[in-house]
Scaffold this motif. Structure first.
Motif, PDB file in Angstrom:
ATOM      1  N   GLN A 123       0.821  -1.212   0.000  1.00 28.78           N
ATOM      2  CA  GLN A 123       0.000   0.000   0.000  1.00 28.78           C
ATOM      3  C   GLN A 123       0.858   1.266   0.000  1.00 28.78           C
ATOM      4  O   GLN A 123       1.467   1.620   0.998  1.00 28.78           O
ATOM      5  N   PHE A 124       0.908   1.933  -1.153  1.00 28.78           N
ATOM      6  CA  PHE A 124       1.618   3.206  -1.277  1.00 28.78           C
ATOM      7  C   PHE A 124       0.615   4.347  -1.098  1.00 28.78           C
ATOM      8  O   PHE A 124      -0.595   4.134  -1.130  1.00 28.78           O
ATOM      9  N   LYS A 125       1.139   5.574  -0.929  1.00 26.08           N
ATOM     10  CA  LYS A 125       0.267   6.738  -0.832  1.00 26.08           C
ATOM     11  C   LYS A 125       0.913   7.923  -1.533  1.00 26.08           C
ATOM     12  O   LYS A 125       2.104   8.175  -1.354  1.00 26.08           O
ATOM     13  N   ARG A 126       0.120   8.609  -2.335  1.00 26.88           N
ATOM     14  CA  ARG A 126       0.601   9.808  -3.032  1.00 26.88           C
ATOM     15  C   ARG A 126       0.016  11.031  -2.343  1.00 26.88           C
ATOM     16  O   ARG A 126      -1.203  11.218  -2.292  1.00 26.88           O
ATOM     17  N   LYS A 127       0.894  11.851  -1.764  1.00 29.73           N
ATOM     18  CA  LYS A 127       0.440  13.080  -1.097  1.00 29.73           C
ATOM     19  C   LYS A 127       0.668  14.241  -2.067  1.00 29.73           C
ATOM     20  O   LYS A 127       1.804  14.462  -2.506  1.00 29.73           O
ATOM     21  N   GLU A 150       4.251  16.563  -5.528  1.00 31.19           N
ATOM     22  CA  GLU A 150       3.817  15.216  -5.155  1.00 31.19           C
ATOM     23  C   GLU A 150       4.881  14.528  -4.306  1.00 31.19           C
ATOM     24  O   GLU A 150       6.066  14.582  -4.615  1.00 31.19           O
ATOM     25  N   ILE A 151       4.428  13.893  -3.231  1.00 35.63           N
ATOM     26  CA  ILE A 151       5.330  13.118  -2.373  1.00 35.63           C
ATOM     27  C   ILE A 151       4.783  11.694  -2.310  1.00 35.63           C
ATOM     28  O   ILE A 151       3.628  11.488  -1.946  1.00 35.63           O
ATOM     29  N   ILE A 152       5.615  10.735  -2.718  1.00 36.77           N
ATOM     30  CA  ILE A 152       5.203   9.327  -2.689  1.00 36.77           C
ATOM     31  C   ILE A 152       5.694   8.689  -1.391  1.00 36.77           C
ATOM     32  O   ILE A 152       6.886   8.750  -1.074  1.00 36.77           O
ATOM     33  N   SER A 153       4.772   8.103  -0.634  1.00 35.71           N
ATOM     34  CA  SER A 153       5.142   7.403   0.600  1.00 35.71           C
ATOM     35  C   SER A 153       5.166   5.903   0.345  1.00 35.71           C
ATOM     36  O   SER A 153       4.218   5.345  -0.214  1.00 35.71           O
ATOM     37  N   MET A 154       6.256   5.254   0.755  1.00 40.02           N
ATOM     38  CA  MET A 154       6.369   3.800   0.646  1.00 40.02           C
ATOM     39  C   MET A 154       5.454   3.152   1.686  1.00 40.02           C
ATOM     40  O   MET A 154       5.047   3.811   2.655  1.00 40.02           O
TER      41      MET A 154
END
Length: 294
Positions: A123-127, A150-154
């Motif tokens: 499950q990734f998340k794009r902020k 955009e910040i991609i969270s692992m």
């Protein structure tokens, strides 16, 4: 009553100059996403024809090549004011947090295979952080977006954020004044309840059962481990507070919560006590060196 904010994007040649323009709309504080969607769809439906306007239901990046060129598309996403950590020191009151707003944020969950939601480990998340040309409150209720980041969270970073959020909710419910027993019990149930899917124990088992093979993940692994230590402490504080609030009729419920907590703590113990040796070596070397020089 301050505002509720939405990001609105317009796509399609029917919009003319508005095509591919994005705005942040300020709406009355109780506005729901469905309300603004219905209003904008109705407004542009009257101009272009009801069957010519379509609302994009998700908040994923829009690929214009996949859109019908003969239609007008509107994408609407709920956004929240965004503040850096240093800003929060000055924005203490409710007024401070709703005045002079130029940056907004929304999060989009995704997995690498295209699905929005998956198992914890995928499950990734794009902020997405948006900056407007002017600050709200403003003379207009919509302002152009001039910058997007955009910040991609692992997956492990998503887990860290989720655990920090749970811990903050526990702390808030515990120290609420006046105390709210129902709210406290609801938060406690969500934290130590045995039936919670993708709950704290599962998060720990997925991310902390093994030391990561990639050294880049050491810091995240350690941060999550410390999050769990803080979380268990907050659970204990919340249970103690709840015990002081309940009547005789809820004593059995309190005992059940405590049993669940002790089971959770016992299962977490070996996972959160395992340190990564590589993270501590440089610190020891520096300390021993400083002693010698001293």
């Amino acid at each position: 009553m301050f505002g509720t904010y939405f990001r609105v994007g317009f796509y399609g040649s029917k919009f003319g100059d508005l095509d591919e323009q994005e705005f942040v709309y300020k709406e009355p504080a109780i506005t729901k996403l469905a309300e603004i969607s219905h209003r904008l769809e109705g407004f542009y439906g009257e101009r272009f024809g009801e069957d010519q306007v379509e609302v994009i239901k998700d908040s994923n990046p829009v690929d214009k090549c996949k859109l019908d060129p003969n239609k007008a598309f509107i994408q609407i996403t709920y956004v929240e004011p965004y503040f850096d950590t240093y800003e929060m020191k000055d924005r203490i009151t409710y007024f401070d947090k709703n005045y002079n707003l130029r940056r907004f944020v929304y999060c989009t969950p995704f997995t690498l295979d295209g699905r929005a939601h998956g198992d914890l480990h995928e499950q990734f998340k794009r902020k997405t952080i948006l900056t407007t040309s002017h600050a709200f409150p403003y003379i207009k209720t919509r302002i152009n977006i001039i910058h997007k980041e955009e910040i991609i969270s692992m997956p492990i970073e998503v887990a860290i954020e989720d655990m920090q959020k749970k811990t903050q909710e526990l702390a808030f419910a515990t120290h609420q004044d006046p105390a709210d027993a129902k709210m406290l019990q609801m938060v406690l149930q969500g934290s130590v309840g045995t039936t919670v899917n993708q709950g704290p124990l599962e998060v720990a088992q997925v991310f902390l059962s093994e030391i990561p093979s990639d050294p880049k993940l050491y810091r995240h692994h350690n941060k999550l481990r410390l999050c769990f230590k803080d979380f268990t402490k907050r659970c204990e504080d919340a249970l103690r507070k709840n015990k002081s609030l309940i009547g005789p009729d809820q004593k059995e419920y309190q005992r059940e919560l405590e049993r669940n907590y002790h089971r959770l703590k016992e299962a977490l113990q070996p996972l959160i006590n395992r340190k990564i040796p590589q993270l501590y070596k440089p610190v020891l070397q520096v300390n021993s060196h400083s002693k010698r020089t001293a």
